[in-house]
Design an enzyme around this catalytic site. Structure first.
Site, PDB file in Angstrom:
ATOM      1  N   LYS A  74     -11.011  19.603  10.643  1.00 31.93           N
ATOM      2  CA  LYS A  74     -12.675  20.070  12.065  1.00 31.93           C
ATOM      3  C   LYS A  74     -12.129  21.807  12.442  1.00 31.93           C
ATOM      4  CE  LYS A  74     -14.351  16.367  14.356  1.00 31.93           C
ATOM      5  NZ  LYS A  74     -14.353  15.809  15.322  1.00 31.93           N
ATOM      6  N   GLU A 125      -6.155  -2.636  -1.054  1.00 32.26           N
ATOM      7  CA  GLU A 125      -7.239  -4.601  -0.600  1.00 32.26           C
ATOM      8  C   GLU A 125      -8.384  -4.896  -1.112  1.00 32.26           C
ATOM      9  OE1 GLU A 125      -6.045  -1.301   1.063  1.00 32.26           O
ATOM     10  OE2 GLU A 125      -4.726  -1.378   1.897  1.00 32.26           O
ATOM     11  N   THR A 132       0.939  -1.469  -0.198  1.00 28.54           N
ATOM     12  CA  THR A 132       0.129  -0.223  -0.217  1.00 28.54           C
ATOM     13  C   THR A 132       1.125   1.076  -0.171  1.00 28.54           C
ATOM     14  OG1 THR A 132      -0.036  -0.292   2.415  1.00 28.54           O
ATOM     15  CG2 THR A 132      -2.091  -1.306   1.282  1.00 28.54           C
ATOM     16  N   TRP A 144     -17.076  18.508  11.326  1.00 28.42           N
ATOM     17  CA  TRP A 144     -16.392  18.449   9.582  1.00 28.42           C
ATOM     18  C   TRP A 144     -16.612  18.991   8.277  1.00 28.42           C
ATOM     19  CZ3 TRP A 144     -17.179  12.752   9.957  1.00 28.42           C
ATOM     20  CH2 TRP A 144     -16.076  11.680  11.025  1.00 28.42           C
TER      21      TRP A 144
END
Ligand code: AMP
Length: 557
Positions: A454, A337, A192, A459
């Site tokens: 934030k 994945e 990854t 958010w």
């Protein structure tokens, strides 16, 4: 009656044939022997072959590997572009039960050395354009006993066991026979691109590859079928080129591999010359193609559909491809994945909606796809409702999902829930993506968890802001990061790359973003950068941006 873990059951009478990567190429070379496989290599040479020839040569790769002492389970790395040799290696390596370890050449030397050592590769197949990288890596990678150069070797480089690909194949007479492996055996390994910590290896089994390839060929996947000519513009070193080298064999589609030249002009030339009907790639590739088409007046009439993913496809890209060039956009989300994680196919109902409603769905990160189960959870790990509003971390699981990272990183509670359980029974992959699911299974991604902004406890989605900014005049690329702010904790900074000759019109950019987001989301400042830094896999390198702008001073409001 048979007894299993959950008690006695009546077993079905189905043949238990294993799902193996070799069955894909065996099928293609048997039933689509004369279908074209066209590849451009790093020397700029175009090679026209067929699935029949790819199958033949893959067996010669297998024979050469066996002669080098490669046994099932051994790792064989490729540092290569999308071309016919890499394709032959894909099948030749997996066919004998060795593990195809695809390596991203754009990584830093230290990461490359780490990856080759972690995998303990025995043989590395390297493109001639990367021999300098190989020369630097060879002294640091003692497990590698054979370097095969995928082309000509004009003068010796001094790599252990170095040999040119054709000489390596010619040295061994005959072809290997592929054994009937256990479908749970490892087939591919890909690390990854994590921007923090060491890369982690995703080791896929044969079964996993065949299942995800099947999903790729379904209508709700990428709908790869024998009627297509597919341009594989996703690097084969990253997530197995989104399974296209496997899906084109499974379906017998024509496959065109562009080599290293992914410039818009080269891609458009291939689309035209090879009658390409389907392609896939990251948004930056298609943004480049669209800009090139607009500048030259060229068109791509054969191209019916593109799959776009890897990062968020901006709405303006979807609109231009669809409305101006007649190309259907299938916007999907996925990860190393699991490869493809959502479906970009519009449902019958959505396709009949008014344009703006339909496009709003297309701009989301796809819809839940059979085989990859999704859920969204809050900070305590409790399920959030699928109402399109509950924003939390996205978890995923399924029969072709990575259940543990290579070499024991399984008990990794940051990556998997219930990590105390064996991976077969284990829980969910914590994807690190933050977003919401709605009642139709659409996924809206707001951020990577580490990129979340934030502000005053609420958010702000950097992805949505970037998307909106891309519609502003003069803006070629956009990145949004959160930086500390005295009053709000964090506020968004918009960093933009302008088209050549364009200048920043602050008000026009804010005007373009305004209608698309809540007013308190508007960036507190806009800065221009020559080039937005990208990671080795072509995503915006927000870590680098946060470091560069750590001293940024907010304008007085
Ligand atoms: P990789 O494993 O390198 O392919 O990276 C996977 C990550 O890319 C995901 O976890 C997402 O953060 C991001 N990604 C993939 N597809 C999309 C998409 N359609 N929209 C936004 N982010 C995406």
């Amino acid at each position: 009656m048979t007894t299993g873990d959950s008690g006695p059951f009546l077993a079905g009478n189905t043949m238990d044939r294993p799902l193996l990567v070799s069955t894909l190429i065996s099928y293609a070379s048997r039933s689509h022997a004369n279908t074209d496989v066209v590849a451009v290599d790093s020397a700029g040479i175009t090679t026209r072959s067929t699935w029949g020839e790819v199958g033949e040569r893959a067996r010669r790769v297998s024979a050469a590997l066996v002669a080098d002492g490669i046994r099932p389970g051994d790792r064989v790395a490729t540092i290569a572009w999308n071309d016919h040799r890499h394709l032959e290696a894909y099948y030749g390596i997996c066919g004998i039960g060795a593990v195809l370890h695809t390596v991203n050449p754009r990584l830093h030397d230290d990461q490359l050395a780490y990856i080759l050592n972690d995998a303990a590769d025995s043989v590395v197949l390297v493109d001639p354009s990367f021999v300098e990288i190989a020369a630097r890596l060879a002294p640091r990678t003692p497990s590698v006993r054979r370097w095969v150069v995928l082309g000509h070797l004009d003068s010796p480089v001094g790599l252990r066991g170095e040999i040119a690909y054709e000489d390596w194949l010619d040295a061994v007479p005959g072809r290997a026979t592929w054994p009937e492996l256990d479908e749970r055996a490892a087939a591919t390994l890909c690390y990854t691109s994590g921007t923090t910590g060491n890369p982690k290896g995703v080791l896929q089994s044969h079964r996993s590859i065949v299942l995800q390839t099947w999903a790729c060929c379904t209508g709700d996947g990428h709908d790869v079928h024998s009627g297509h000519a597919v341009l594989g513009a996703v690097p084969m070193f990253h997530v197995n080129g989104w399974a296209l080298p496997f899906a084109t064999a499974m379906s017998g589609a024509k496959l065109v591999l562009p080599g290293p030249d992914l410039s818009p002009e080269a891609l458009v030339n291939l689309i035209e010359a090879e009658d390409i009907t389907f392609s896939a790639g990251v948004p930056t590739i298609w943004l480049g193609v669209v800009q090139y088409l607009q500048a030259t007046g060229r068109t791509v009439p054969t191209l019916g559909k593109v799959a776009v993913g890897g990062s968020a496809a901006p709405r303006v890209l979807i609109d231009t491809l669809e409305d101006d060039y007649g190309v259907t956009v299938s916007h999907v989300w996925g990860m190393t994945e699991m490869t493809q994680g959502t479906s970009g196919r519009l449902t019958h109902r959505v396709e009949r909606m008014e344009r703006d409603h339909m496009r709003a769905r297309q701009a989301k990160a796809g819809r839940e796809l059979y085989g990859i189960e999704l859920r969204v959870v809050d900070e305590e790990g409790a399920d959030l409702p699928r109402d399109g509003h509950g924003v939390g971390e996205i978890h995923a699981r399924g029969p072709w999902m990575c259940g543990a990272y290579y070499r024991g990183a399984h008990a990794d509670p940051d990556a998997f829930t219930d990590s105390h359980l064996p991976e077969a029974e284990g829980g969910w992959l914590r994807t690190g993506d933050v977003g919401a699911l709605d009642s139709e299974g659409y996924l809206t991604l707001t951020d990577r968890s580490k990129d979340v902004i934030k502000s005053g406890g609420e958010w702000i989605s950097s992805i949505e802001l970037e998307n909106a900014a891309l519609g502003a005049p003069g803006v070629a690329a956009a990145a949004v990061i959160g930086l500390p702010h005295e009053r709000w904790g964090e506020r968004p900074l918009l960093i933009i790359e302008l088209f050549e000759g364009a200048t920043l019109d602050h008000a026009a950019v804010l005007h373009a973003i305004g209608p698309r987001v809540a007013s308190w989301w508007l960036p507190d400042d806009i800065v221009v950068i020559d080039t937005i830094p990208l990671t080795g896999t072509g995503k915006i390198d927000k870590k680098a941006l946060r470091t560069s702008y750590s001293g940024h001073v907010w304008p007085q409001s």
